[in-house]
Design a protein around this motif. Structure first.
Motif, PDB file in Angstrom:
ATOM      1  N   MET A   1       1.985   6.836   7.272  1.00  0.00           N
ATOM      2  CA  MET A   1       1.482   7.031   5.932  1.00  0.00           C
ATOM      3  C   MET A   1       0.016   7.460   6.024  1.00  0.00           C
ATOM      4  SD  MET A   1       3.690   5.738   3.559  1.00  0.00           S
ATOM      5  CE  MET A   1       5.339   5.426   4.069  1.00  0.00           C
ATOM      6  N   ARG A   2      -0.305   8.377   5.199  1.00  0.00           N
ATOM      7  CA  ARG A   2      -1.644   8.924   5.195  1.00  0.00           C
ATOM      8  C   ARG A   2      -2.460   8.333   4.052  1.00  0.00           C
ATOM      9  NH1 ARG A   2      -2.416  15.271   4.520  1.00  0.00           N
ATOM     10  NH2 ARG A   2      -3.940  14.870   2.952  1.00  0.00           N
ATOM     11  N   ALA A   3      -3.694   8.034   4.309  1.00  0.00           N
ATOM     12  CA  ALA A   3      -4.671   7.619   3.294  1.00  0.00           C
ATOM     13  C   ALA A   3      -4.348   6.293   2.621  1.00  0.00           C
ATOM     14  CB  ALA A   3      -4.849   8.716   2.250  1.00  0.00           C
ATOM     15  N   VAL A   4      -3.684   5.389   3.326  1.00  0.00           N
ATOM     16  CA  VAL A   4      -3.456   4.038   2.801  1.00  0.00           C
ATOM     17  C   VAL A   4      -3.728   3.033   3.909  1.00  0.00           C
ATOM     18  CG1 VAL A   4      -1.748   4.715   1.068  1.00  0.00           C
ATOM     19  CG2 VAL A   4      -0.982   4.021   3.311  1.00  0.00           C
ATOM     20  N   SER A   5      -4.058   1.806   3.494  1.00  0.00           N
ATOM     21  CA  SER A   5      -4.305   0.756   4.480  1.00  0.00           C
ATOM     22  C   SER A   5      -2.992   0.377   5.165  1.00  0.00           C
ATOM     23  CB  SER A   5      -4.900  -0.466   3.779  1.00  0.00           C
ATOM     24  OG  SER A   5      -3.929  -1.029   2.905  1.00  0.00           O
ATOM     25  N   LYS A   6      -3.084  -0.313   6.300  1.00  0.00           N
ATOM     26  CA  LYS A   6      -1.877  -0.734   7.013  1.00  0.00           C
ATOM     27  C   LYS A   6      -0.968  -1.610   6.154  1.00  0.00           C
ATOM     28  CE  LYS A   6      -3.185  -0.122  11.775  1.00  0.00           C
ATOM     29  NZ  LYS A   6      -3.179  -0.682  13.114  1.00  0.00           N
ATOM     30  N   PRO A   7      -1.527  -2.614   5.431  1.00  0.00           N
ATOM     31  CA  PRO A   7      -0.634  -3.424   4.578  1.00  0.00           C
ATOM     32  C   PRO A   7       0.058  -2.584   3.498  1.00  0.00           C
ATOM     33  CG  PRO A   7      -2.738  -4.538   4.865  1.00  0.00           C
ATOM     34  CD  PRO A   7      -2.885  -3.156   5.441  1.00  0.00           C
ATOM     35  N   LEU A  12       4.719   0.536   1.236  1.00  0.00           N
ATOM     36  CA  LEU A  12       5.215   1.858   0.834  1.00  0.00           C
ATOM     37  C   LEU A  12       6.426   2.280   1.660  1.00  0.00           C
ATOM     38  CD1 LEU A  12       1.963   3.893   0.178  1.00  0.00           C
ATOM     39  CD2 LEU A  12       3.743   3.308  -1.478  1.00  0.00           C
ATOM     40  N   GLN A  13       6.421   1.959   2.943  1.00  0.00           N
ATOM     41  CA  GLN A  13       7.542   2.337   3.793  1.00  0.00           C
ATOM     42  C   GLN A  13       8.837   1.689   3.313  1.00  0.00           C
ATOM     43  OE1 GLN A  13       7.417   4.737   6.294  1.00  0.00           O
ATOM     44  NE2 GLN A  13       9.595   4.586   5.869  1.00  0.00           N
ATOM     45  N   VAL A  14       8.752   0.431   2.909  1.00  0.00           N
ATOM     46  CA  VAL A  14       9.931  -0.263   2.363  1.00  0.00           C
ATOM     47  C   VAL A  14      10.423   0.470   1.108  1.00  0.00           C
ATOM     48  CG1 VAL A  14      10.695  -2.404   1.246  1.00  0.00           C
ATOM     49  CG2 VAL A  14       9.329  -2.506   3.333  1.00  0.00           C
ATOM     50  N   PHE A  15       9.500   0.896   0.274  1.00  0.00           N
ATOM     51  CA  PHE A  15       9.846   1.637  -0.939  1.00  0.00           C
ATOM     52  C   PHE A  15      10.475   2.987  -0.585  1.00  0.00           C
ATOM     53  CE2 PHE A  15       8.365   4.625  -4.285  1.00  0.00           C
ATOM     54  CZ  PHE A  15       9.102   4.117  -5.345  1.00  0.00           C
ATOM     55  N   PHE A  16       9.843   3.736   0.316  1.00  0.00           N
ATOM     56  CA  PHE A  16      10.348   5.063   0.689  1.00  0.00           C
ATOM     57  C   PHE A  16      11.702   4.986   1.391  1.00  0.00           C
ATOM     58  CE2 PHE A  16       5.771   6.707   0.658  1.00  0.00           C
ATOM     59  CZ  PHE A  16       5.934   7.285  -0.590  1.00  0.00           C
ATOM     60  N   ASP A  17      11.976   3.898   2.072  1.00  0.00           N
ATOM     61  CA  ASP A  17      13.266   3.739   2.751  1.00  0.00           C
ATOM     62  C   ASP A  17      14.435   3.710   1.773  1.00  0.00           C
ATOM     63  OD1 ASP A  17      12.092   3.787   5.247  1.00  0.00           O
ATOM     64  OD2 ASP A  17      12.123   1.607   5.509  1.00  0.00           O
ATOM     65  N   THR A  18      14.168   3.496   0.492  1.00  0.00           N
ATOM     66  CA  THR A  18      15.239   3.490  -0.509  1.00  0.00           C
ATOM     67  C   THR A  18      15.570   4.894  -1.009  1.00  0.00           C
ATOM     68  OG1 THR A  18      13.771   3.213  -2.429  1.00  0.00           O
ATOM     69  CG2 THR A  18      14.513   1.198  -1.296  1.00  0.00           C
ATOM     70  N   PHE A  19      14.737   5.885  -0.685  1.00  0.00           N
ATOM     71  CA  PHE A  19      14.953   7.255  -1.154  1.00  0.00           C
ATOM     72  C   PHE A  19      16.018   7.938  -0.303  1.00  0.00           C
ATOM     73  CE2 PHE A  19      10.791   8.512  -3.427  1.00  0.00           C
ATOM     74  CZ  PHE A  19      10.655   7.259  -3.971  1.00  0.00           C
TER      75      PHE A  19
END
Length: 89
Positions: A1-7, A12-19
């Motif tokens: 992920m670009r331009a976001v903190s590690k947490p 966001l990755q959990v959210f994107f995994d639903t797409f």
């Protein structure tokens, strides 16, 4: 992920995994080029990645939801289904 903190990236990755991921046949690259030529003929220029995203959406008949106004110009020269969002404030 670009331009976001590690947490935030983890959340966001959990959210994107639903797409769902839409397949991108090799022919879409050439079709995106033709779409770009149609944009230029109409007097506008769109970045290559936007053209490819639009072409994937066109291929699958999917509506594209975005804040990016480049897609509005692409929709004017194609049958792209577009939901253009406006940022609050």
């Amino acid at each position: 992920m670009r331009a976001v903190s590690k947490p935030d990236a983890s959340r966001l990755q959990v959210f994107f995994d639903t797409f769902p991921l839409l397949p991108t046949p090799p022919s879409l690259w050439k079709e995106a080029t033709l779409l770009g030529q149609a944009c230029v003929a109409a007097g506008s220029f769109s970045p290559s990645i936007d053209l490819l995203i639009a072409q994937v959406s066109l291929y699958h008949g999917a509506e594209l939801t975005t804040f990016d106004e480049h897609f509005q110009r692409i929709a004017e020269v194609s049958r792209l289904k577009l939901n253009l969002l406006v940022r609050a404030g």
